[in-house]
Motif scaffolding. Structure first.
Motif, mmCIF file in Angstrom:
data_model
loop_
_atom_site.group_PDB
_atom_site.id
_atom_site.type_symbol
_atom_site.label_atom_id
_atom_site.label_comp_id
_atom_site.label_asym_id
_atom_site.label_seq_id
_atom_site.Cartn_x
_atom_site.Cartn_y
_atom_site.Cartn_z
ATOM 1 N N ILE A 32 0.886 -1.152 0.071
ATOM 2 C CA ILE A 32 -0.024 -0.095 0.045
ATOM 3 C C ILE A 32 0.879 1.277 0.077
ATOM 4 O O ILE A 32 0.681 2.280 -0.731
ATOM 5 N N THR A 33 1.670 1.115 0.909
ATOM 6 C CA THR A 33 2.873 2.573 0.894
ATOM 7 C C THR A 33 3.483 2.554 -0.599
ATOM 8 O O THR A 33 3.479 3.667 -0.801
ATOM 9 N N HIS A 34 3.864 1.712 -1.280
ATOM 10 C CA HIS A 34 4.689 1.762 -2.485
ATOM 11 C C HIS A 34 3.343 2.273 -3.540
ATOM 12 O O HIS A 34 3.811 3.089 -4.334
ATOM 13 N N LEU A 35 2.296 1.734 -3.401
ATOM 14 C CA LEU A 35 1.197 2.427 -4.412
ATOM 15 C C LEU A 35 0.926 3.969 -3.839
ATOM 16 O O LEU A 35 0.903 4.587 -4.872
ATOM 17 N N LEU A 63 -10.421 2.434 -0.172
ATOM 18 C CA LEU A 63 -11.647 3.067 -0.928
ATOM 19 C C LEU A 63 -11.042 3.605 -2.480
ATOM 20 O O LEU A 63 -11.801 4.182 -3.027
ATOM 21 N N SER A 64 -9.679 3.160 -2.526
ATOM 22 C CA SER A 64 -9.175 4.086 -3.721
ATOM 23 C C SER A 64 -8.411 2.909 -4.722
ATOM 24 O O SER A 64 -7.588 3.388 -5.251
ATOM 25 N N GLY A 65 -8.761 1.734 -4.532
ATOM 26 C CA GLY A 65 -8.370 0.752 -5.663
ATOM 27 C C GLY A 65 -7.360 -0.260 -5.084
ATOM 28 O O GLY A 65 -6.368 -0.723 -5.943
ATOM 29 N N SER A 107 -16.877 -2.981 -11.769
ATOM 30 C CA SER A 107 -17.719 -2.361 -10.916
ATOM 31 C C SER A 107 -16.920 -2.699 -9.511
ATOM 32 O O SER A 107 -16.147 -3.817 -9.371
ATOM 33 N N ILE A 108 -16.893 -1.708 -8.518
ATOM 34 C CA ILE A 108 -16.521 -2.060 -7.058
ATOM 35 C C ILE A 108 -17.471 -1.984 -6.129
ATOM 36 O O ILE A 108 -17.909 -0.540 -6.172
ATOM 37 N N ASN A 109 -17.762 -2.761 -5.416
ATOM 38 C CA ASN A 109 -18.859 -2.752 -4.311
ATOM 39 C C ASN A 109 -18.210 -2.766 -2.971
ATOM 40 O O ASN A 109 -17.839 -3.785 -2.581
ATOM 41 N N ILE A 110 -17.928 -1.777 -2.144
ATOM 42 C CA ILE A 110 -17.541 -1.433 -0.853
ATOM 43 C C ILE A 110 -18.302 -1.631 0.206
ATOM 44 O O ILE A 110 -19.264 -0.871 0.330
ATOM 45 N N SER A 111 -18.173 -2.778 1.041
ATOM 46 C CA SER A 111 -18.945 -2.881 2.267
ATOM 47 C C SER A 111 -18.215 -2.275 3.639
ATOM 48 O O SER A 111 -18.594 -1.516 4.209
ATOM 49 N N SER A 112 -17.029 -2.717 3.747
ATOM 50 C CA SER A 112 -16.070 -2.306 4.912
ATOM 51 C C SER A 112 -14.676 -2.339 4.470
ATOM 52 O O SER A 112 -14.150 -2.915 3.431
ATOM 53 N N VAL A 113 -13.942 -1.986 5.267
ATOM 54 C CA VAL A 113 -12.245 -1.705 5.268
ATOM 55 C C VAL A 113 -11.449 -2.847 6.058
ATOM 56 O O VAL A 113 -12.034 -2.902 7.267
ATOM 57 N N LEU A 236 -8.926 7.673 -10.649
ATOM 58 C CA LEU A 236 -9.857 8.322 -10.509
ATOM 59 C C LEU A 236 -10.346 8.097 -8.992
ATOM 60 O O LEU A 236 -10.677 9.238 -8.390
ATOM 61 N N LEU A 237 -10.338 7.151 -8.473
ATOM 62 C CA LEU A 237 -10.723 6.851 -7.002
ATOM 63 C C LEU A 237 -9.803 7.635 -6.075
ATOM 64 O O LEU A 237 -10.390 8.105 -5.001
ATOM 65 N N TYR A 238 -8.386 7.437 -6.344
ATOM 66 C CA TYR A 238 -7.574 8.216 -5.541
ATOM 67 C C TYR A 238 -7.694 9.977 -5.558
ATOM 68 O O TYR A 238 -7.764 10.513 -4.560
ATOM 69 N N TYR A 239 -7.892 10.122 -6.943
ATOM 70 C CA TYR A 239 -8.261 12.090 -6.786
ATOM 71 C C TYR A 239 -9.403 12.177 -6.373
ATOM 72 O O TYR A 239 -9.358 13.266 -5.636
ATOM 73 N N PHE A 240 -10.644 11.420 -6.347
ATOM 74 C CA PHE A 240 -11.761 11.614 -5.552
ATOM 75 C C PHE A 240 -11.487 11.949 -4.131
ATOM 76 O O PHE A 240 -11.846 12.777 -3.406
ATOM 77 N N GLN A 241 -10.615 10.889 -3.411
ATOM 78 C CA GLN A 241 -10.296 10.804 -2.098
ATOM 79 C C GLN A 241 -9.512 11.910 -1.751
ATOM 80 O O GLN A 241 -9.573 12.461 -0.374
#
Length: 308
Positions: A32-35, A63-65, A107-113, A236-241
């Motif tokens: 995750i850190t590298h991403l 939440l960002s892929g 599609s990506i359906n997120i319920s929890s982290v 897209l998801l990263y920029y939104f966050q």
């Protein structure tokens, strides 16, 4: 090349749909850190401004892929394009039927982290196989769990198109960005071949269209390297966050419209559309849309007083 009929595809589909591909992984801080560093550098550009990087990695990453980093292909049955054929249309268990594969929609359906350093279990199933002219669309459902028998943390669907047609620029009218109700457009970004290589390494992805320019030219007739479909979604998801860190995405559904090439100038638009957002990756000069999707939220969104 073996003659491809609906009958042979249907036989393969009947077999593959009965299988469940299971894998185990760990939601680890290293990947995750590298991403996050890769995404931060892409958006910071030449200035390397730290203002473009979110202060915290979790839970924004999930939440960002970030799920694209985990429970990936084993690369034990590599096709001629470098990608694993374990869910590709084949004959007799291994005979490849198609030269090329393309990321079409998902599609990506997120319920929890998930908790950091917790176990990730993933079940993959081929849920549909469709003939479109001479091509085949294969949809794969990936369900992530923190514990076996618990509700899924995230359910992802991805549709790949398999084809034997070489790449040629589309003659159809391009999809252009509709600037009505646009809230934000990002500063221009460009992805280098090194960015693509880093993402391929992070996702254990050996697909040659992302890393081998000679293969792109000589085999698939591509002008240059193509940006990964999952990486486009992640951008897209990263920029939104970055812009809305307090908003929790729930469902993101998207489709691709045309290839996104390395070193191409890109921008991300965020558009308000009722109770959802439209996110698009596009060329900021001619407004051609590369990938576009709809983002639904867990709670109703309150629009800000300003617009772009």
């Amino acid at each position: 090349m073996t003659a491809i009929t609906k009958e042979c595809i249907n036989r393969w589909a009947s077999t593959i749909k009965q299988k469940t591909f299971k894998s185990n992984d760990t939601y680890s801080i290293g990947s995750i850190t590298h991403l996050w560093e890769l995404l931060g550098d892409i958006f910071a550009g030449k200035s390397k401004s730290q203002n473009q990087k979110p202060k915290s990695i979790l839970p924004n990453a999930w939440l960002s892929g970030a799920h694209f980093l985990f429970n990936n292909q084993s690369n034990l049955n590599i096709g001629s394009d470098g990608y694993d054929n374990y869910q590709a249309p084949v004959l007799n268990g291994n005979h490849q039927l198609y030269l090329r594969r393309l990321w079409a929609r998902g599609s990506i359906n997120i319920s929890s982290v998930p908790e950091l350093n917790s176990s990730l279990h993933c079940d993959e199933k081929v849920t549909s196989v469709r003939f479109i002219d001479e091509n085949v669309l294969v949809n794969i459902e990936r369900s992530f769990y923190s514990r076996i028998l618990s509700p899924p943390l995230l359910v992802e669907n991805r549709t790949l198109m398999y084809t034997n047609k070489l790449y040629f620029p589309a003659k159809t009218k391009p999809i252009l960005l509709n600037e009505k109700n646009v809230l934000l457009v990002s500063p221009p970004i460009q992805l280098s071949s090194i960015d693509l290589l880093k993402y391929s390494m992070l996702t254990y992805n050996l697909h040659k269209i992302h890393i081998d320019t000679n293969y792109c030219h000589s085999i698939e007739n591509l002008p240059t390297l193509i940006v990964h479909g999952p990486l486009q979604v992640t951008l897209l998801l990263y920029y939104f966050q970055l812009q809305y860190p307090k908003i929790t995405p729930h469902l993101f559904s998207y489709r691709t419209y045309e290839p996104c090439f390395v070193n191409e100038e890109l921008a991300i638009s965020i558009t308000e559309n009722g109770d959802q957002f439209d996110l698009a990756l596009c060329n900021p000069k001619d407004k051609r849309v590369k990938l576009k999707g709809q983002l639904h939220l867990l709670e109703k969104y309150q629009a800000p007083s300003h617009t772009w």
